[in-house]
Design an enzyme around this catalytic site. Structure first.
Site, short mmCIF file in Angstrom:
data_model
loop_
_atom_site.label_atom_id
_atom_site.label_comp_id
_atom_site.label_asym_id
_atom_site.label_seq_id
_atom_site.Cartn_x
_atom_site.Cartn_y
_atom_site.Cartn_z
N CYS A 1 48.65 46.65 37.32
CA CYS A 1 47.61 44.33 37.66
C CYS A 1 47.47 44.37 38.80
O CYS A 1 46.32 43.77 39.54
CB CYS A 1 48.46 44.28 36.51
SG CYS A 1 48.57 44.56 34.80
N HIS B 1 45.24 37.31 38.41
CA HIS B 1 44.88 38.15 37.49
C HIS B 1 44.87 37.63 35.80
O HIS B 1 45.64 37.11 35.80
CB HIS B 1 46.04 39.46 37.55
CG HIS B 1 46.62 40.24 36.65
ND1 HIS B 1 45.41 41.61 36.29
CD2 HIS B 1 47.45 40.68 36.18
CE1 HIS B 1 46.42 42.07 35.11
NE2 HIS B 1 47.58 41.28 35.06
N ASN C 1 43.61 41.45 29.32
CA ASN C 1 44.48 42.46 30.65
C ASN C 1 43.13 43.85 30.70
O ASN C 1 44.06 44.89 29.82
CB ASN C 1 45.86 42.31 29.94
CG ASN C 1 46.98 42.63 32.03
OD1 ASN C 1 45.99 43.30 32.74
ND2 ASN C 1 47.69 42.36 31.83
#
Length: 323
Positions: free
Chosen positions: A114, A250, A280
């Site tokens: 990520c 993020h 996500n």
């Protein structure tokens, strides 16, 4: 005057298929209320059969080049962040390079999950500052739907597929007043690799494996690590949270994002939030969110934009940009 990386344009691509929380109730034991309360996610995009990470990356790259007004042949560096490459090798970046008709410069992948886009941005920025590249494509692209255990409701509800990209160009600049990437800050701590990982790989199981996560532990580390790296980025530039025009985090979880904003005393209206409709998307989440805020007019020329992320490893980082 020293060289600096200026973001000339950005592009995004999301697969056509949208998977809603209601759809997920027919796959695993869950509910819209349960997912929204814990994550803020309402829907996510899922790549079609035969639609690979390189396809998403190529589409985002073409959109970024068009937005920047830059021809593909001007690009002399491609850094692609992904944890879900088309193949173990060659690098997915080289596939994108070939499809864009680029035959010079370097193209390679970066794997920091990520945090991948921030890592890729830092690498490209340093290539440019060192004079080793002039025009760079930085891409975050993922097909996380391919590594999810669709029987595990604690993870399969969280992730989606997509890609985002930016075009960097070397320009002269210094200080915080000039446009461009002001600084990047990267960290990792491998002691926590078993809190967020995939249980497969070519040298261990010879399989792709599935994503596994200890969510509460990841949350605790994320809140602390992100606050520290944001403070580090601001201090390095002599800035305070009040100077931030936009926080583009993020998009992991609404609670993590809101916690980071509170620590910075940032009003929610200055936080770009897309987790509700993207989920996500790992390395793609920051460029997807950034691109949305640029194209809808929120991010304006001269704004100070703070990017931050944490991912498996653990890896985490931040970048401060004068738009």
């Amino acid at each position: 005057m020293p060289l600096r990386s200026v973001i000339l344009g950005c592009g995004a691509y999301l697969p056509a298929r949208v998977l809603t929380n209601e759809d997920l109730t027919r796959i695993v034991e869950t509910s819209d209320e349960w997912i929204v309360e814990r994550t803020g996610i309402k829907s996510r995009h899922i790549a079609a059969d035969g639609e690979n990470t390189s396809d998403l990356a190529e589409a985002a790259a073409r959109a970024a080049l068009a937005h920047a007004g830059v021809a593909a042949e001007e690009v002399d560096l491609i850094v692609l962040a992904t944890a879900t490459p088309d193949q173990t090798f060659p690098a997915t970046a080289t596939k994108v390079q070939a499809r864009l008709g680029i035959t010079r410069g370097a193209a390679f992948d970066v794997q920091a999950v990520c945090s991948g886009f921030v890592y890729a941005l830092a690498i490209a920025d340093n290539f440019i500052k060192a004079g080793q590249a002039r025009t760079a494509l930085v891409i975050g692209a993922e097909t996380f739907s391919r590594i999810l255990d669709w029987t595990d409701r604690t993870t399969c509800v969280l992730f989606g597929d997509g890609a985002g990209a930016v075009v960097l160009r070397a320009e002269e600049g210094e200080g915080t007043a000039d446009r461009g990437i002001l600084s990047t800050h990267l960290h990792s701590d491998g002691r926590h690799h078993d809190l967020l990982y995939v249980d497969g790989g070519p040298s261990t199981t010879q399989t792709v494996g599935h994503l596994r996560m200890k969510g509460q532990e990841v949350f605790k580390h994320a809140v602390v690590n992100l606050a520290h790296v944001v403070e580090e980025a601001l201090a390095a530039n002599g800035l305070s949270p009040a100077d931030i025009s936009w926080l583009v985090p993020h998009q992991a979880n609404r609670r993590i994002i809101e916690s980071t904003a509170r620590k910075l005393k940032l009003d929610g209206s200055r936080v770009v939030l897309t987790v509700d409709h993207h989920g996500n998307t790992s390395a793609a989440s920051i460029p997807l969110a950034l691109c949305e805020a640029v194209h809808d007019g929120r991010v304006q020329r001269g704004d100070i934009v703070l990017l931050e992320a944490m991912g498996g490893g653990f890896t985490w980082g931040a970048a401060l940009v004068r738009w």
